[in-house]
Scaffold this motif. Structure first.
Motif, PDB file in Angstrom:
ATOM      1  N   MET A 149     -11.827  29.636  -0.080  1.00  7.97           N
ATOM      2  CA  MET A 149     -12.155  28.327   0.525  1.00  7.97           C
ATOM      3  C   MET A 149     -11.770  27.177  -0.405  1.00  7.97           C
ATOM      4  N   LEU A 150     -11.827  27.456  -1.700  1.00 14.48           N
ATOM      5  CA  LEU A 150     -11.520  26.386  -2.668  1.00 14.48           C
ATOM      6  C   LEU A 150     -10.014  26.324  -2.948  1.00 14.48           C
ATOM      7  N   THR A 151      -9.499  25.107  -2.942  1.00 12.68           N
ATOM      8  CA  THR A 151      -8.076  24.937  -3.207  1.00 12.68           C
ATOM      9  C   THR A 151      -7.876  24.616  -4.673  1.00 12.68           C
ATOM     10  N   LYS A 152      -6.628  24.574  -5.089  1.00 12.16           N
ATOM     11  CA  LYS A 152      -6.349  24.269  -6.495  1.00 12.16           C
ATOM     12  C   LYS A 152      -6.467  22.772  -6.812  1.00 12.16           C
ATOM     13  N   PRO A 153      -5.410  22.042  -7.085  1.00  6.77           N
ATOM     14  CA  PRO A 153      -5.628  20.638  -7.454  1.00  6.77           C
ATOM     15  C   PRO A 153      -5.723  19.767  -6.217  1.00  6.77           C
ATOM     16  N   PRO A 154      -6.472  18.649  -6.346  1.00  6.71           N
ATOM     17  CA  PRO A 154      -6.805  17.771  -5.214  1.00  6.71           C
ATOM     18  C   PRO A 154      -5.577  17.215  -4.501  1.00  6.71           C
ATOM     19  N   GLY A 155      -4.538  16.835  -5.230  1.00  4.86           N
ATOM     20  CA  GLY A 155      -3.380  16.240  -4.573  1.00  4.86           C
ATOM     21  C   GLY A 155      -3.683  14.883  -3.977  1.00  4.86           C
ATOM     22  N   MET A 156      -3.982  13.931  -4.837  1.00  3.22           N
ATOM     23  CA  MET A 156      -4.378  12.598  -4.361  1.00  3.22           C
ATOM     24  C   MET A 156      -3.223  11.880  -3.677  1.00  3.22           C
ATOM     25  N   ALA A 157      -3.567  11.019  -2.768  1.00  3.81           N
ATOM     26  CA  ALA A 157      -2.550  10.248  -2.050  1.00  3.81           C
ATOM     27  C   ALA A 157      -1.939   9.201  -2.983  1.00  3.81           C
ATOM     28  N   ALA A 158      -0.683   8.859  -2.703  1.00  2.00           N
ATOM     29  CA  ALA A 158       0.015   7.881  -3.540  1.00  2.00           C
ATOM     30  C   ALA A 158      -0.505   6.463  -3.274  1.00  2.00           C
ATOM     31  N   MET A 159      -0.482   5.618  -4.281  1.00  5.03           N
ATOM     32  CA  MET A 159      -0.819   4.199  -4.082  1.00  5.03           C
ATOM     33  C   MET A 159       0.271   3.556  -3.240  1.00  5.03           C
ATOM     34  N   PRO A 160      -0.077   2.571  -2.441  1.00  4.37           N
ATOM     35  CA  PRO A 160       0.957   1.877  -1.662  1.00  4.37           C
ATOM     36  C   PRO A 160       1.905   1.126  -2.603  1.00  4.37           C
ATOM     37  N   GLU A 161       3.164   1.070  -2.206  1.00  2.00           N
ATOM     38  CA  GLU A 161       4.171   0.425  -3.042  1.00  2.00           C
ATOM     39  C   GLU A 161       3.959  -1.083  -3.081  1.00  2.00           C
ATOM     40  N   ALA A 162       4.358  -1.687  -4.188  1.00  2.00           N
ATOM     41  CA  ALA A 162       4.306  -3.150  -4.301  1.00  2.00           C
ATOM     42  C   ALA A 162       5.362  -3.568  -5.301  1.00  2.00           C
ATOM     43  N   PRO A 163       6.083  -4.678  -5.030  1.00  4.18           N
ATOM     44  CA  PRO A 163       7.113  -5.129  -5.953  1.00  4.18           C
ATOM     45  C   PRO A 163       6.511  -5.486  -7.321  1.00  4.18           C
ATOM     46  N   ARG A 164       7.256  -5.210  -8.341  1.00  6.30           N
ATOM     47  CA  ARG A 164       6.847  -5.537  -9.712  1.00  6.30           C
ATOM     48  C   ARG A 164       6.407  -6.999  -9.809  1.00  6.30           C
ATOM     49  N   GLY A 165       5.322  -7.238 -10.519  1.00 10.65           N
ATOM     50  CA  GLY A 165       4.892  -8.624 -10.737  1.00 10.65           C
ATOM     51  C   GLY A 165       3.748  -8.987  -9.815  1.00 10.65           C
ATOM     52  N   THR A 166       3.842  -8.595  -8.551  1.00 10.89           N
ATOM     53  CA  THR A 166       2.739  -8.874  -7.628  1.00 10.89           C
ATOM     54  C   THR A 166       1.728  -7.732  -7.664  1.00 10.89           C
ATOM     55  N   ARG A 167       2.077  -6.680  -8.378  1.00  7.13           N
ATOM     56  CA  ARG A 167       1.250  -5.484  -8.353  1.00  7.13           C
ATOM     57  C   ARG A 167      -0.177  -5.743  -8.832  1.00  7.13           C
ATOM     58  N   ASP A 168      -0.267  -6.427  -9.968  1.00  5.71           N
ATOM     59  CA  ASP A 168      -1.597  -6.705 -10.511  1.00  5.71           C
ATOM     60  C   ASP A 168      -2.425  -7.551  -9.547  1.00  5.71           C
ATOM     61  N   LEU A 169      -1.783  -8.540  -8.967  1.00  7.60           N
ATOM     62  CA  LEU A 169      -2.481  -9.430  -8.056  1.00  7.60           C
ATOM     63  C   LEU A 169      -3.024  -8.657  -6.856  1.00  7.60           C
ATOM     64  N   LEU A 170      -2.166  -7.849  -6.268  1.00  6.47           N
ATOM     65  CA  LEU A 170      -2.593  -7.060  -5.114  1.00  6.47           C
ATOM     66  C   LEU A 170      -3.693  -6.096  -5.513  1.00  6.47           C
ATOM     67  N   PHE A 171      -3.569  -5.551  -6.698  1.00  7.77           N
ATOM     68  CA  PHE A 171      -4.571  -4.605  -7.159  1.00  7.77           C
ATOM     69  C   PHE A 171      -5.932  -5.275  -7.285  1.00  7.77           C
ATOM     70  N   LEU A 172      -5.912  -6.468  -7.859  1.00  9.64           N
ATOM     71  CA  LEU A 172      -7.173  -7.188  -8.006  1.00  9.64           C
ATOM     72  C   LEU A 172      -7.775  -7.486  -6.646  1.00  9.64           C
ATOM     73  N   ARG A 173      -6.916  -7.871  -5.716  1.00  6.88           N
ATOM     74  CA  ARG A 173      -7.388  -8.130  -4.361  1.00  6.88           C
ATOM     75  C   ARG A 173      -8.099  -6.906  -3.792  1.00  6.88           C
ATOM     76  N   GLU A 174      -7.458  -5.748  -3.952  1.00  7.33           N
ATOM     77  CA  GLU A 174      -8.052  -4.539  -3.410  1.00  7.33           C
ATOM     78  C   GLU A 174      -9.402  -4.260  -4.079  1.00  7.33           C
ATOM     79  N   ALA A 175      -9.476  -4.456  -5.386  1.00 10.22           N
ATOM     80  CA  ALA A 175     -10.736  -4.218  -6.094  1.00 10.22           C
ATOM     81  C   ALA A 175     -11.836  -5.124  -5.530  1.00 10.22           C
ATOM     82  N   GLU A 176     -11.464  -6.346  -5.186  1.00  7.02           N
ATOM     83  CA  GLU A 176     -12.447  -7.278  -4.626  1.00  7.02           C
ATOM     84  C   GLU A 176     -12.974  -6.814  -3.284  1.00  7.02           C
ATOM     85  N   ILE A 177     -12.063  -6.323  -2.459  1.00  6.83           N
ATOM     86  CA  ILE A 177     -12.474  -5.866  -1.124  1.00  6.83           C
ATOM     87  C   ILE A 177     -13.341  -4.609  -1.234  1.00  6.83           C
TER      88      ILE A 177
END
Lengths: 176, 176
Positions: free
Chosen positions: B1-29
């Motif tokens: 029943m137990l699987t091996k590693p979790p296999g997390m989903a990838a983060m959504p893509e974002a152009p370099r430079g705006t990444r931090d901003l979008l990340f902060l936005r997500e943390a806020e939400i």
DNA sequence: TGGATATGTCAATCATGCTGACCAAACCCC
DNA sequence: GGGGTTTGGTCAGCATGATTGACATATCCA
């Protein structure tokens, strides 16, 4: 079955002069009750709409949210956050594992533990639910302004118990 | 029943430079989601505790609150506020009438209407529930400060739909 | 080895929502 | 006055998500 006049209860007594002040206080608290009732409903409505097309409910969303928030969380920790019994969680969690939304892995140090994480499928659904709530929250934040957002955070933190406040801090700290 | 590693989903893509901003936005939400979950629970916990000793639930509290807020409200208007079906309301309301928490009076202009009000007994219970919530809210308001309270109100209003906002305005206007 | 811990599961129950169907009384308009 | 609409109540059945109590299994730890 119908009675005559309603017979409303008397207002609580207050010494002359302080009456207006106390009254304003009560109006503020009543407003807070209304705001929390309608506001929380507005916040939960969009994901609820998506979930019902998938034969899921708010309980499933909470699992997706908190497992996504803390990948590798133990069942016990999740129970603590949700504040429900393991029987209640089991009925929601086991089908989610069977349907490949969540995976279990045996703990490295303690093999009794079942560490929970989202699968790709689970993460995709969680993101869809997140996006629907993001819209509502962003709109409210944008309309209210940054200072109001800070005030909102402070009040909401105050509403929860000490344990929940620590839990939130833990969730924030674990930010990847 | 137990699987091996979790296999997390990838983060959504974002152009370099705006990444931090979008990340902060997500943390806020994400933080907002957590705050609303734990905050709403803290807000409902005290009345829930009282209600369970009386074999009542949150649904009863909502009836007591909104009937107390708008004495003489019609069944139809109450249904609109609560957003439930008349069958659901009936199962809560009829016992409350039988147990003398709520009274019905035939409408003056329209005799089909059943105007609802709280009895002395109902008002007393409502006040007890109110007091328990008042404590939580007052503490949060006091700790956060008046400016934060204003921000909290603005954000909560933004979270609800237009209909709920109008409903709140109506409740506020009817302040006796 | 034996008790404590982490998790799962069976069975029964409760609270609160839903739908669909139907009824009665009162209202309102033609 | 008659007929359709509105307001409210009620019956039956169902789903969800919570509860408690009891018990099983695997693992940890002293």
């Amino acid at each position: 079955m119908l009675t005559k006049p309603p017979g409303m209860a008397a207002m609580p007594e207050a010494p002359r002069g302080t009456r207006d002040l106390l009254f304003l206080r009560e109006a503020e608290i009543r407003l807070a009750q209304d705001l929390l009732f309608f506001g929380y409903r507005g916040f939960t409505a969009p994901p609820d709409q998506i979930l019902e097309t998938l034969d899921m409910g708010r309980a499933h969303h909470r699992v997706l949210h908190f497992v996504g928030r803390r990948p590798g969380i133990t069942v016990g920790d999740l129970l603590g956050i949700l504040g429900i019994t393991k029987q209640s969680l089991g009925r929601v969690l086991q089908p989610m594992i069977a349907d490949d939304y969540v995976t279990q892995t045996a703990g490295r140090s303690d093999k009794r533990q079942r560490l929970l994480s989202l699968t790709e499928k689970g993460a995709a659904l969680e993101r869809q639910l997140y996006d629907s709530q993001r819209e509502v929250i962003m709109r409210a934040y944008r309309e209210a302004g940054p200072q109001a957002v800070e005030g909102f955070r402070r009040v909401m933190r105050g509403l929860m118990g000490e344990a929940a406040r620590e839990e939130i801090d833990r969730l924030e700290a674990r930010r990847p």
